[in-house]
Every structure is written in C-alpha cells, then in structure tokens.
Enzyme design. Structure first.
Site, mmCIF file in Angstrom:
data_model
loop_
_atom_site.group_PDB
_atom_site.id
_atom_site.type_symbol
_atom_site.label_atom_id
_atom_site.label_comp_id
_atom_site.label_asym_id
_atom_site.label_seq_id
_atom_site.Cartn_x
_atom_site.Cartn_y
_atom_site.Cartn_z
ATOM 1 C CB SER A 48 -0.869 -0.003 1.265
ATOM 2 O OG SER A 48 -1.273 1.320 1.557
ATOM 3 C CG HIS A 58 -3.996 -2.405 -1.044
ATOM 4 N ND1 HIS A 58 -5.055 -3.290 -1.000
ATOM 5 C CD2 HIS A 58 -4.248 -1.490 -0.078
ATOM 6 C CE1 HIS A 58 -5.904 -2.928 -0.047
ATOM 7 N NE2 HIS A 58 -5.441 -1.826 0.534
ATOM 8 C CG ASP A 71 -5.135 1.857 1.124
ATOM 9 O OD1 ASP A 71 -5.974 0.933 1.216
ATOM 10 O OD2 ASP A 71 -3.947 1.725 1.464
ATOM 11 C CG MET A 121 -9.142 6.290 2.553
ATOM 12 S SD MET A 121 -8.246 6.638 4.072
ATOM 13 C CE MET A 121 -7.074 5.275 4.080
ATOM 14 C CG HIS A 127 -9.039 -1.035 0.597
ATOM 15 N ND1 HIS A 127 -8.311 -1.010 1.765
ATOM 16 C CD2 HIS A 127 -10.320 -1.311 0.962
ATOM 17 C CE1 HIS A 127 -9.113 -1.260 2.788
ATOM 18 N NE2 HIS A 127 -10.339 -1.433 2.332
ATOM 19 C CG MET A 143 -11.224 1.917 2.934
ATOM 20 S SD MET A 143 -9.618 2.216 3.692
ATOM 21 C CE MET A 143 -8.621 2.378 2.238
ATOM 22 C CG MET A 186 -10.452 -3.897 6.431
ATOM 23 S SD MET A 186 -9.023 -3.388 5.466
ATOM 24 C CE MET A 186 -8.250 -2.165 6.543
ATOM 25 C CG ASP A 215 -5.246 -3.297 4.038
ATOM 26 O OD1 ASP A 215 -4.146 -2.836 4.399
ATOM 27 O OD2 ASP A 215 -6.121 -2.602 3.451
HETATM 28 C C1 DX5 Z 1 -5.863 1.312 6.085
HETATM 29 C C2 DX5 Z 1 -5.485 0.898 4.675
HETATM 30 C C3 DX5 Z 1 -4.288 0.025 4.622
HETATM 31 C C4 DX5 Z 1 -3.068 0.600 5.271
HETATM 32 C C5 DX5 Z 1 -1.923 -0.341 5.310
HETATM 33 O O1 DX5 Z 1 -7.075 1.947 6.051
HETATM 34 O O2 DX5 Z 1 -6.532 0.222 4.067
HETATM 35 O O3 DX5 Z 1 -4.050 -0.396 3.286
HETATM 36 O O4 DX5 Z 1 -2.677 1.767 4.646
HETATM 37 O O5 DX5 Z 1 -0.882 0.278 5.974
HETATM 38 P P1 DX5 Z 1 -0.138 -0.406 7.206
HETATM 39 O O6 DX5 Z 1 0.466 -1.657 6.662
HETATM 40 O O7 DX5 Z 1 0.864 0.598 7.612
HETATM 41 O O8 DX5 Z 1 -1.159 -0.674 8.257
HETATM 42 ZN ZN ZN Z 2 -6.103 -0.850 2.229
#
Ligand code: DX5
Ligand code: ZN
Length: 229
Positions: A13, A38, A40, A42, A72, A74, A144, A178
């Site tokens: 990520s 991956h 992320d 949001m 991903h 969110m 998660m 994750d």
């Molecule tokens: C959290 C994300 C993850 C996160 C992973 O909301 O979905 O992908 O960034 O980062 P680490 O490995 O640092 O927890």
């Molecule tokens: Zn993630």
C-alpha cells in the site's frame, strides 16, 4: 483443481509513501518485487480520512501499464466509482460491504460488468456471516486487520479466526489481509491462511523493500506449502 494453485501475492500500500512522488514510489515497489499495487481510496465519510480518487489512479495507470491495480474503496457509495475506476484500467475493485448491505450483489455484478475483479472487504466489527452468502460472487475477500482509515496502526490478531474460517471452507479463495501487516505479524496471517498480503508502512519505511517483500512472501509460501503436504 489442486490447492497448490493458490498463490502468494504481495501488494504494498502506497498510502504512507511520499505521495508527491506517487509514480516513482509505485514503480520502485514493483521493481522490488510487488505482485500488485493496493491503492487506498478514501472519501472522508466512510472513513475519517481522504486520499485520492480515480483521476489520480488514471494518471498513475498511464505511467505504469502492466501492473495489477487493486483499489481498496473505503467509500460510502462504492457503486458510484465503478465506471471511473474501470475507465482508469483498474483490475480489481475491492469495496466494503458495510455501506451497501442491501445491495452487495448488485454492486458485485456491476463491478464484473465493468470488467474488473470483485473484492469484498470487511471492517473489524463485521462478522464473517455478513459476507458468507456473497463469497461465490467475489474473487477475493479482504479481512481488515485494523480499522480502515490510516496506515501504521497496530495489527489486530483477533481477526485471524475470520481468515481461518474462510480458508477452511474455501481452500482456493484469495484471502487478503490489510492493516499492520509486516515482518512481526506475517506468521499469524500466513498460518491462518491469508495469501494476499497488503503491507504499507512495514515496506515503505524499510531500508530494504526487496528484502521485506521477499521475507513476507517466504513466510506465506511456506504455509501454503505445508497445507499441501
Ligand atoms: C488502512 C489501509 C491500509 C493501510 C496499510 O485503512 O486500508 O491499506 O494503509 O498500511 P499499514 O500496513 O501501515 O497498516
Ligand atoms: Zn487498504
């Protein structure tokens, strides 16, 4: 089909990387052995943080054409971003079931129709029973191991029974973990049966990304192998 066709895949990520250098950071991860990226996404509503959306993913795709991109999502309204992410040539659209509990199948169908693989994600408080009925409609389940929203949080080992249940019942299913996954926590994930490994800060902050990814892979592959003997 034999169980040995289950593959370990490492998907860093980039959330905690220097996002002003998104392309350089992403390419570096691929060069160092990542199997996929991956990404992320949001929206500030489903989680209390904001990152980037499809315009950024599309720009990144123009620079990196061959890598497998997982977004991903969110986000509160995952249906809304299916077409734009497909247009950005995303390979897998992983969305949280929590905001769309009445509509999971419809969203799965739309993701597939848009030409992407379907990932279904579960927050820590969401039990496996909420996703059971949809597993046959998905390509991957994401368990998660932190509350989604931020990188660098502590791994929740208490999520492992969900991974174990999935692996026991679906020997060939792609199961992703994750959150807080790194060299200290990978053994639990691997032994529980996860084969798709997202890791953010543990890879980004390391001085030797290649070595960390190789070590994560080795741990997972040895568990997959043990299940086969
Ligand atoms: C959290 C994300 C993850 C996160 C992973 O909301 O979905 O992908 O960034 O980062 P680490 O490995 O640092 O927890
Ligand atoms: Zn993630």
């Amino acid at each position: 089909m034999e169980r040995s066709s289950l593959k370990c895949k490492i998907g860093p990520s980039i959330l905690n990387a220097d996002l002003s250098q998104l392309y350089v950071e992403s390419q570096k991860l691929i060069d160092n052995g990542a199997d996929y990226l991956h990404l992320d996404v949001m929206d500030g509503t489903f989680v209390p943080n904001l990152t980037f959306g499809h315009p950024v993913v599309k720009c990144l795709r123009k620079k990196i054409q061959n890598a497998f991109f997982e977004t991903h999502m969110m986000v509160q309204d995952p249906e809304k971003w299916i077409e734009p992410m497909a247009d950005a040539n995303v390979n897998q659209y992983t969305f949280h079931i929590e905001p769309v509990l009445q509509n999971v199948l419809k969203v799965c169908r739309k993701v597939r129709e848009a030409g992407m693989k379907v990932g279904l994600a579960l927050k820590p408080d969401t039990g496996i029973e909420a996703v059971r009925q949809y597993i046959d409609h998905a390509d991957m389940i994401l368990v998660m191991t932190v509350e989604p929203g931020f990188g660098g949080q502590k791994f929740m080992g208490e999520m492992m029974p969900k991974v174990q249940w999935l692996r026991r019942n679906y020997p060939l299913l792609d199961i992703e973990v994750d959150g807080g996954v790194g060299l200290n926590t990978i053994t639990s994930c691997a032994e529980a049966g996860a084969n798709m490994i997202v890791s953010g800060t543990a890879i980004i902050n390391s001085v030797d990304q290649r070595a960390v990814m190789a070590s994560l892979r080795e741990t997972v592959e040895s568990s997959i192998h043990k299940c086969n003997v």
